[in-house]
Write a protein that holds these residues in place. Structure first.
Motif, short mmCIF file in Angstrom:
data_model
loop_
_atom_site.label_atom_id
_atom_site.label_comp_id
_atom_site.label_asym_id
_atom_site.label_seq_id
_atom_site.Cartn_x
_atom_site.Cartn_y
_atom_site.Cartn_z
N GLY A 189 0.82 -1.21 0.00
CA GLY A 189 0.00 0.00 0.00
C GLY A 189 0.85 1.26 0.00
N LEU A 190 1.86 1.30 0.84
CA LEU A 190 2.74 2.46 0.91
C LEU A 190 3.55 2.64 -0.38
CD1 LEU A 190 4.03 2.18 4.56
CD2 LEU A 190 2.56 3.95 3.62
N LEU A 191 4.07 1.54 -0.91
CA LEU A 191 4.88 1.63 -2.13
C LEU A 191 4.04 2.02 -3.34
CD1 LEU A 191 7.19 -1.46 -1.56
CD2 LEU A 191 7.81 0.96 -1.38
N VAL A 192 2.83 1.46 -3.44
CA VAL A 192 1.95 1.81 -4.55
C VAL A 192 1.54 3.27 -4.44
CG1 VAL A 192 -0.39 1.41 -5.45
CG2 VAL A 192 1.12 -0.51 -5.02
N ASN A 193 1.27 3.74 -3.23
CA ASN A 193 0.93 5.15 -3.03
C ASN A 193 2.07 6.04 -3.52
OD1 ASN A 193 -0.20 7.57 -2.17
ND2 ASN A 193 0.25 7.22 -0.03
N GLY A 194 3.27 5.74 -3.11
CA GLY A 194 4.41 6.55 -3.54
C GLY A 194 4.64 6.49 -5.04
N ALA A 195 4.39 5.34 -5.63
CA ALA A 195 4.64 5.19 -7.07
C ALA A 195 3.56 5.85 -7.92
CB ALA A 195 4.73 3.70 -7.42
N LEU A 196 2.33 5.90 -7.44
CA LEU A 196 1.22 6.37 -8.27
C LEU A 196 0.70 7.76 -7.92
CD1 LEU A 196 -0.91 3.10 -8.60
CD2 LEU A 196 0.70 4.09 -10.24
N ILE A 197 1.21 8.38 -6.87
CA ILE A 197 0.63 9.64 -6.42
C ILE A 197 0.69 10.74 -7.49
CG2 ILE A 197 2.68 10.57 -5.29
CD1 ILE A 197 0.73 11.44 -3.00
N THR A 198 1.74 10.77 -8.28
CA THR A 198 1.83 11.80 -9.33
C THR A 198 1.09 11.38 -10.59
OG1 THR A 198 3.94 10.91 -10.08
CG2 THR A 198 4.02 12.71 -8.48
N THR A 199 0.73 10.12 -10.71
CA THR A 199 0.03 9.63 -11.90
C THR A 199 -1.49 9.71 -11.73
OG1 THR A 199 1.85 8.11 -12.28
CG2 THR A 199 -0.18 7.69 -13.48
N ILE A 200 -1.99 9.17 -10.62
CA ILE A 200 -3.45 9.15 -10.43
C ILE A 200 -3.91 10.16 -9.39
CG2 ILE A 200 -3.62 6.75 -11.17
CD1 ILE A 200 -3.94 5.93 -8.24
N GLY A 201 -3.00 10.92 -8.83
CA GLY A 201 -3.37 11.97 -7.89
C GLY A 201 -3.39 11.50 -6.45
N PHE A 202 -3.39 12.48 -5.55
CA PHE A 202 -3.33 12.24 -4.12
C PHE A 202 -4.52 11.42 -3.63
CE2 PHE A 202 -4.37 13.37 0.25
CZ PHE A 202 -3.15 13.24 0.89
#
Length: 169
Positions: free
Chosen positions: A92-105
């Motif tokens: 969950g943490l790694l996916v959040n860090g990887a996708l935050i700029t792609t799919i938004g906060f």
């Protein structure tokens, strides 16, 4: 033999903490340092955490290499750590860090919440659940992350990655 394994495990833990500290420091290195509100820049807190982890990792390594962690109570009857729950939460943490700029906060934090909730639920021996559980976790994640995003972007004027240019997603 058992003492050698424990020293190796303790040394590996200390080296892991040191690697995390170095990773955070490398990230803090690229953050701009110009002073903002209250005279500190955005790189201040990452540097504080990096230095604190570096000190803790160094102390743990020293402890592990000079006789092992002292005063460590070991209960042989204690259950082993639930690694699958750890993996779900880490994902969950790694996916959040990887996708935050792609799919938004909002959506990346919602996904983080869904994966972490699954890991916590499984670690407590509760059933992981089916589609209803996934949907409920997603709704709760949205209900938490959307107001946080709006509070930061609309009221505090802090820029967070969004999905659209409107500032609402």
């Amino acid at each position: 033999m058992r003492a050698v394994i424990k020293v190796r495990q303790q040394t590996a833990l200390a080296l892991g903490v040191l690697l995390i500290a170095l990773g955070l420091a490398s990230g803090a290195w690229v953050i701009p340092s110009e002073a903002g509100y209250a005279g500190v820049g955005p790189d201040f807190l990452p540097w504080v955490v990096s230095v604190a982890l570096l000190l803790c990792g160094g102390f743990l390594l020293w402890e592990a290499r000079t006789g092992g962690f002292r005063d460590l109570e070991v209960d042989e009857d204690e259950p082993a750590p639930y690694w699958l729950g750890f993996v779900w939460m880490s994902a969950g943490l790694l996916v959040n860090g990887a996708l935050i700029t792609t799919i938004g906060f909002i959506f990346s934090c919602t996904l983080c919440f869904v994966l972490a909730s699954r890991g916590v639920r499984m670690s407590q021996g509760q059933p992981a659940g089916g589609a209803r559980s996934w949907l409920l976790d997603a709704v709760v994640g949205l209900l938490i992350s959307a107001p946080v995003y709006w509070m930061f972007t609309k009221f505090l004027a802090i820029s967070l990655p969004g999905l659209t240019q409107s500032g609402w997603l």
